[in-house]
Enzyme design. Sequence first.
Site, PDB file in Angstrom:
ATOM      1  N   GLY A 100      55.697   4.904  27.347  1.00 52.08           N
ATOM      2  CA  GLY A 100      57.035   4.624  27.386  1.00 52.08           C
ATOM      3  C   GLY A 100      57.291   3.155  27.151  1.00 52.08           C
ATOM      4  N   THR A 105      58.487  11.388  24.922  1.00 51.35           N
ATOM      5  CA  THR A 105      57.430  11.430  25.909  1.00 51.35           C
ATOM      6  C   THR A 105      56.328  10.733  25.199  1.00 51.35           C
ATOM      7  OG1 THR A 105      56.133  12.838  26.866  1.00 51.35           O
ATOM      8  CG2 THR A 105      56.834  13.681  24.882  1.00 51.35           C
ATOM      9  N   GLY A 106      55.611  10.098  26.157  1.00 54.48           N
ATOM     10  CA  GLY A 106      54.330   9.398  25.694  1.00 54.48           C
ATOM     11  C   GLY A 106      54.342   7.847  26.467  1.00 54.48           C
ATOM     12  N   GLY A 117      59.908   2.922  33.232  1.00 53.38           N
ATOM     13  CA  GLY A 117      59.486   3.527  31.958  1.00 53.38           C
ATOM     14  C   GLY A 117      60.690   3.613  31.237  1.00 53.38           C
ATOM     15  N   ASP A 118      60.393   4.291  30.004  1.00 57.07           N
ATOM     16  CA  ASP A 118      61.494   4.584  29.076  1.00 57.07           C
ATOM     17  C   ASP A 118      62.457   5.798  29.493  1.00 57.07           C
ATOM     18  OD1 ASP A 118      59.462   6.426  28.588  1.00 57.07           O
ATOM     19  OD2 ASP A 118      60.220   6.819  26.617  1.00 57.07           O
ATOM     20  N   THR A 125      55.967  13.142  31.284  1.00 55.91           N
ATOM     21  CA  THR A 125      57.545  13.321  31.222  1.00 55.91           C
ATOM     22  C   THR A 125      57.812  14.905  30.769  1.00 55.91           C
ATOM     23  OG1 THR A 125      57.698  10.987  30.540  1.00 55.91           O
ATOM     24  CG2 THR A 125      59.662  12.429  30.097  1.00 55.91           C
ATOM     25  N   ARG A 140      57.307  -0.363  38.511  1.00 58.72           N
ATOM     26  CA  ARG A 140      57.431  -0.385  36.798  1.00 58.72           C
ATOM     27  C   ARG A 140      58.471   0.918  36.463  1.00 58.72           C
ATOM     28  NH1 ARG A 140      55.989   4.435  33.293  1.00 58.72           N
ATOM     29  NH2 ARG A 140      55.681   3.508  31.278  1.00 58.72           N
TER      30      ARG A 140
END
Lengths: 316, 316
Positions: free
Chosen positions: B235, B232-233, B211-212, B181, B209
């Site tokens: 999610g 970031t990471g 994500g965050d 991200t 899917r």
Amino acid sequence: MNNFGIAIHGGAGTIVRKKLTPKLEKEYRAVLRQSIVSGYDILKVGGSSLDAVQSAIVVMEDSELFNAGKGAVFTHDETNEMDCSIMCGKTLECGAGTLLRHVKNPIIFARTVMEKSEHVLLASDGAEQFAKLHNLEIVDPKYFHTKRRWFQLQVVKEKETETETTRAILDHDGDNSKHGTVGAVALDKNGNLAAATSSGGMTNKRYNRIGDTPMIGAGTYADNRTCAVSTTGHGEYFMRLVTAKDVSDLMSYKNMSLKDASNEAIKKLSAIDGSGGLIAIDKNGNITMPMNTPGMYRASFSNGKQEPLVKIFVEE
Amino acid sequence: MNNFGIAIHGGAGTIVRKKLTPKLEKEYRAVLRQSIVSGYDILKVGGSSLDAVQSAIVVMEDSELFNAGKGAVFTHDETNEMDCSIMCGKTLECGAGTLLRHVKNPIIFARTVMEKSEHVLLASDGAEQFAKLHNLEIVDPKYFHTKRRWFQLQVVKEKETETETTRAILDHDGDNSKHGTVGAVALDKNGNLAAATSSGGMTNKRYNRIGDTPMIGAGTYADNRTCAVSTTGHGEYFMRLVTAKDVSDLMSYKNMSLKDASNEAIKKLSAIDGSGGLIAIDKNGNITMPMNTPGMYRASFSNGKQEPLVKIFVEE
């Protein structure tokens, strides 16, 4: 005897007595009662809060009365697109779905995502592929095609002006529609909290709009250290305020009571002209169901009580 | 002279020196520098924080190096599906998109949703219909088809075992992929905060899917009273913790400093075995960029400084 309890909502909005016939009111109260008793009975025998909220929501999803599952409203393109989420307060695990068109019970889908997937939120065709893989009940889109919702869409479309940004209508704000999202929160005998929400979104919504229902933190949140929350109303405002998580944070970080934290969250909603309500239960079994609308279909049932409380109008 | 400043990230993960050739490292540092200078230059002349974060992200989206826009990773079905969000700290208005496949710059899409739509989050085909209506640049999916990302997908697929729940791989955790991200946060001369995030998600992701990144509160949050945050990471963990809003709430409700609140949020992430990092700027222009990973592509540039700080490894 440990505390346990459950609260449910069937949407908040401009629900006033003059809009609701006695017959329809009776029908709503009956389904709300059936829903909450179904969840309460699970808690009473030591079942989990996750099972209780799921069971309560399935009852409302299977009714035509509420904007979720069977009774989901229509999009502008005359489809039904459903959102859902569930969260476990013990593990903070959660599952959610959006743009579902063929899953009979979205809340079972959310639970399956939580338990069987490495992901939190699955959408659209991919989500339904996942649902099939896990043998969830898939129905023809015609299943969601109810006369009442179809009529509501036509009424909204007739009122449309020829602008490019035709407004979507919140289910409960239309003249013939007074209810929205459904939700449930519960505390079980083991002290575990759970929250869940399911919705058909907004009548006449366009552009694959996703509301707050599948947003962990906005529509749904549960944490055993604080509370479980499900919101209902104009989703975009709950998304901006991340309302469900806000209630939990006000308790956790400001040491507010469940009631004060929930009232504060509704106050913030009013401050940005958002409308709606929420249901919440804390780790001690306290329940609160505040709103800034004239009504919210809702019910609560705690241990020690003989009967559930079933309410519709704000002043009840 | 008023405080102003900007911070950006290009993803966090197992980014260690031995995995990065000197040539590639130089390329990353050059694009990070170009990105942050582009945002800073807007702030310097009195431009808005929204314009600054958008400009900084467009630079990273247009680069093949980062997992957003041009360099987005591939899904299991060999498509590129992008997520994005942006939030204005002054008004709490926000816009987001998910499952975008043809929009050249997802962050411009998010901004357009925020400014031109009554909704917060639009998805998939409906979202792209909205993008076309507002004359955003639409590209053929081939535009996102980069050799490096294609190779990464093949490597992941070769490693797959024959289970039904094949794992998606976080961009920065694959052997040949060290970044995810992208995001930016800024404070402008008028005291307005903004946050924005853009992502291609996880290599080999399935089932549509989400994500965050498009989750307001998880991947992105901004409130002029507290701070602006982009995460970031992995999610799914940020979604469970609603991390970006959590940083804001820790400041607002517990009176923590930006640094303490951000470190606390990363500590919570570690406690549930999540990995990643975040960038945050507060209303006074303080900047922090904590992570629990070996590296995070990142940069910051505050007024009064002659040069931006550009960093990759945790120990820099």
